[in-house]
Scaffold this active site. Structure first.
Site, short mmCIF file in Angstrom:
data_model
loop_
_atom_site.label_atom_id
_atom_site.label_comp_id
_atom_site.label_asym_id
_atom_site.label_seq_id
_atom_site.Cartn_x
_atom_site.Cartn_y
_atom_site.Cartn_z
N HIS A 24 23.06 1.60 67.21
CA HIS A 24 22.09 1.22 66.16
C HIS A 24 22.71 0.34 65.10
O HIS A 24 23.50 0.79 64.26
CB HIS A 24 21.47 2.47 65.51
CG HIS A 24 20.16 2.17 64.85
ND1 HIS A 24 18.95 2.18 65.51
CD2 HIS A 24 19.85 1.82 63.57
CE1 HIS A 24 17.97 1.87 64.69
NE2 HIS A 24 18.49 1.64 63.50
N ASP A 36 21.25 -2.66 62.30
CA ASP A 36 20.05 -3.32 61.76
C ASP A 36 20.28 -4.79 61.47
O ASP A 36 19.80 -5.32 60.46
CB ASP A 36 19.58 -2.58 60.50
CG ASP A 36 18.73 -1.36 60.85
OD1 ASP A 36 17.70 -1.54 61.52
OD2 ASP A 36 19.11 -0.23 60.48
N GLU A 58 12.71 0.62 66.59
CA GLU A 58 12.79 1.70 65.60
C GLU A 58 11.40 1.88 64.98
O GLU A 58 10.97 1.08 64.16
CB GLU A 58 13.82 1.36 64.52
CG GLU A 58 13.95 2.48 63.49
CD GLU A 58 15.20 2.38 62.65
OE1 GLU A 58 15.62 1.26 62.34
OE2 GLU A 58 15.75 3.45 62.31
N HIS A 79 9.51 6.32 62.81
CA HIS A 79 10.49 6.02 61.76
C HIS A 79 10.28 7.11 60.70
O HIS A 79 10.16 8.28 61.08
CB HIS A 79 10.32 4.59 61.21
CG HIS A 79 11.45 4.20 60.31
ND1 HIS A 79 11.27 3.86 58.99
CD2 HIS A 79 12.79 4.13 60.52
CE1 HIS A 79 12.46 3.61 58.44
NE2 HIS A 79 13.40 3.76 59.34
N HIS A 93 15.10 10.24 63.58
CA HIS A 93 13.97 10.12 62.64
C HIS A 93 12.83 11.10 62.89
O HIS A 93 11.98 11.27 62.02
CB HIS A 93 13.37 8.70 62.59
CG HIS A 93 14.20 7.72 61.81
ND1 HIS A 93 14.29 7.79 60.45
CD2 HIS A 93 14.96 6.67 62.20
CE1 HIS A 93 15.09 6.80 60.03
NE2 HIS A 93 15.51 6.12 61.07
N HIS A 107 21.04 7.29 66.11
CA HIS A 107 21.79 7.20 64.85
C HIS A 107 21.50 8.41 63.95
O HIS A 107 20.81 8.32 62.96
CB HIS A 107 21.54 5.87 64.13
CG HIS A 107 20.11 5.58 63.74
ND1 HIS A 107 19.09 5.57 64.65
CD2 HIS A 107 19.56 5.26 62.55
CE1 HIS A 107 17.96 5.27 64.02
NE2 HIS A 107 18.21 5.08 62.74
N ASP A 114 24.47 2.56 62.44
CA ASP A 114 23.42 2.19 61.46
C ASP A 114 23.93 1.10 60.52
O ASP A 114 23.39 0.92 59.43
CB ASP A 114 22.94 3.42 60.66
CG ASP A 114 21.47 3.31 60.23
OD1 ASP A 114 20.85 2.25 60.49
OD2 ASP A 114 20.96 4.27 59.63
ZN LIG Z 1 16.93 4.51 61.10
#
Ligand SMILES: [Zn+2]
Length: 416
Positions: free
Chosen positions: A39, A41, A137, A164, A215, A236, A349
């Site tokens: 993961h 971003d 995600e 999420h 999540h 993550h 993350d």
């Molecule tokens: Zn996340």
């Protein structure tokens, strides 16, 4: 000058102390290993501030030079769809992000290569390239359409977090802990997965998309484990026993995910790693409850504006202090203790967190994890498992289950 010579000769001997043996051994193991991070971003960071990933500092935590230094083989770039798009254009946001990832990869063919499978990742390693994969995600991205789910798979998406921080029309979320008022009960819409949510999971199994429980709520994890015909994973999330965030996993969840052949990929955000950081974050957010209420009263007919103003308050909080990176290894060892050495990996993350630990500031520092695992006495095969082999074994099993379901017709469920 002559007198100095023995001293100069002695230096390399000093440098060969055991600590440096370990560093050299770690560097060799790390260089040879497949290193997966499930993961990052990066697309979100690039959407906010466009940059060339070949240039150092492209995003806060990622660029090709630092990924090379960190020995990163296969990052999953998150196709993140903010909850604010849940009932308007979520699929389009996902499509835009997928397009962006594909453009970034295509622009750097000497360094990056698109990857869809375990075979692709191993090939990238042999060719000295970085394999870029994608995971959605936020399950709201499919806009309640199994056709859209299949289309995303065709475009190369290989995992999806079922939610999420928002509960969607078919799955409950663990919610947004990082809000001034956190009411877990308000996210309990379905008590886990709805009937359609189970159909989503089964269809993910059929097409070969990994089911990601990061999540989601505890009840959703129970339902996902029950409904899924393939192992599930957390892309993550860290350990709740060490840091009591609802986003982290309980020992029982870790045990069941591992027993099913899944993996827990450790999130390196300092607040995910340390109870003191969790408590401090909660205190700081609680202090915002009254100002947040005032903002809501100020914009009674404009919840989006109110949310944006409240967000500004949260962003203005003093930065959360970092914890030492060795805490990441504490979490890795905790999963090993609870579920065995085959159940853990890395889902940093990076670029999605404001507070990576001291010593693991970005992707270039990943070899530190290898060093610390060796320092704590873990064997080379065990280290390679953590770095990537556990995840690859899990991913291969998901691919195998999909192949075994080849005769099954595409699901036709619709949300009522
Ligand atoms: Zn996340």
């Amino acid at each position: 000058m002559k007198k100095l010579r023995p001293l100069v000769l002695a230096l390399p001997l000093l440098a060969a102390a055991p600590a440096d043996d370990l560093v050299a051994r770690a560097a060799r193991i790390h260089r040879e290993a497949i290193v997966v991070d499930t993961h990052e971003d990066v697309p979100d960071a690039l959407a906010e501030k466009p940059a060339d990933v070949a240039v150092r500092g492209a995003t806060k935590h990622f660029d090709i030079p630092r990924a090379r230094e960190g020995g990163l083989t296969a990052p999953f770039f998150a196709v993140y769809v903010p909850a604010s798009h849940a009932d308007g254009g979520a699929a389009r946001v996902a499509l835009d992000r997928i397009d962006m990832v594909q453009n970034v990869v295509a622009a750097h063919p000497a360094d990056l290569t698109p990857a869809l499978s375990v075979t692709d990742i191993r090939r990238a390693k042999r060719e000295g390239k970085i394999a870029v994969l994608m995971g959605i995600e936020g399950g709201h991205a499919i806009e309640d359409s199994l056709g859209a789910l299949r289309d995303f798979h065709r475009l190369g998406v290989r995992y999806m977090t079922l939610t999420h921080t928002n509960s969607n029309h078919w799955a409950d979320s663990s919610g947004n802990f990082f809000a001034p008022r956190f009411e877990p009960g308000s996210y309990r819409v379905h008590h886990g997965l709805s009937g359609f949510g189970r159909a989503v999971v089964r269809e993910m199994n059929r097409v070969g998309m990994m089911v990601d429980v990061s999540h989601v709520s505890d009840e959703t994890i129970d339902d996902a484990l029950e409904a899924s015909r393939a192992p599930v994973f957390a892309s993550h999330s860290s350990c709740r026993a060490l840091a009591g965030l609802p986003r982290n996993l309980t020992d029982d969840q870790i045990r069941r995910i591992g027993a099913g052949g899944g993996v827990v990929m450790i999130n390196v955000s300092s607040v995910f790693l340390d109870q003191g950081r969790v408590d401090a974050a909660r205190d700081a957010l609680d202090a915002l409850q009254e100002p947040a209420e005032r903002i809501r009263r100020q914009y009674p007919d404009d919840p989006k504006r109110a949310a944006a103003e409240i967000n500004k308050l949260i962003e203005a909080l003093p930065p959360r202090p970092s914890v030492p990176f060795t805490k990441v290894v504490d979490h890795i060892e905790h999963v090993m203790k609870v579920a065995g050495p085959d159940a853990v990996g890395l889902g940093t993350d990076f670029d999605g967190i404001p507070d990576p630990p001291a010593g693991l500031e970005d992707v270039s520092k990943l070899p530190r994890i290898t060093e610390e695992l060796l320092r704590r006495g873990h064997s080379e095969p065990e280290v390679r498992k953590v770095l990537g082999e556990n995840f690859l074994r899990f991913f291969a099993r998901v691919e195998e289950v999909s192949r075994s379901l080849a005769a099954e017709a595409p699901a036709t469920d619709v949300l009522k």
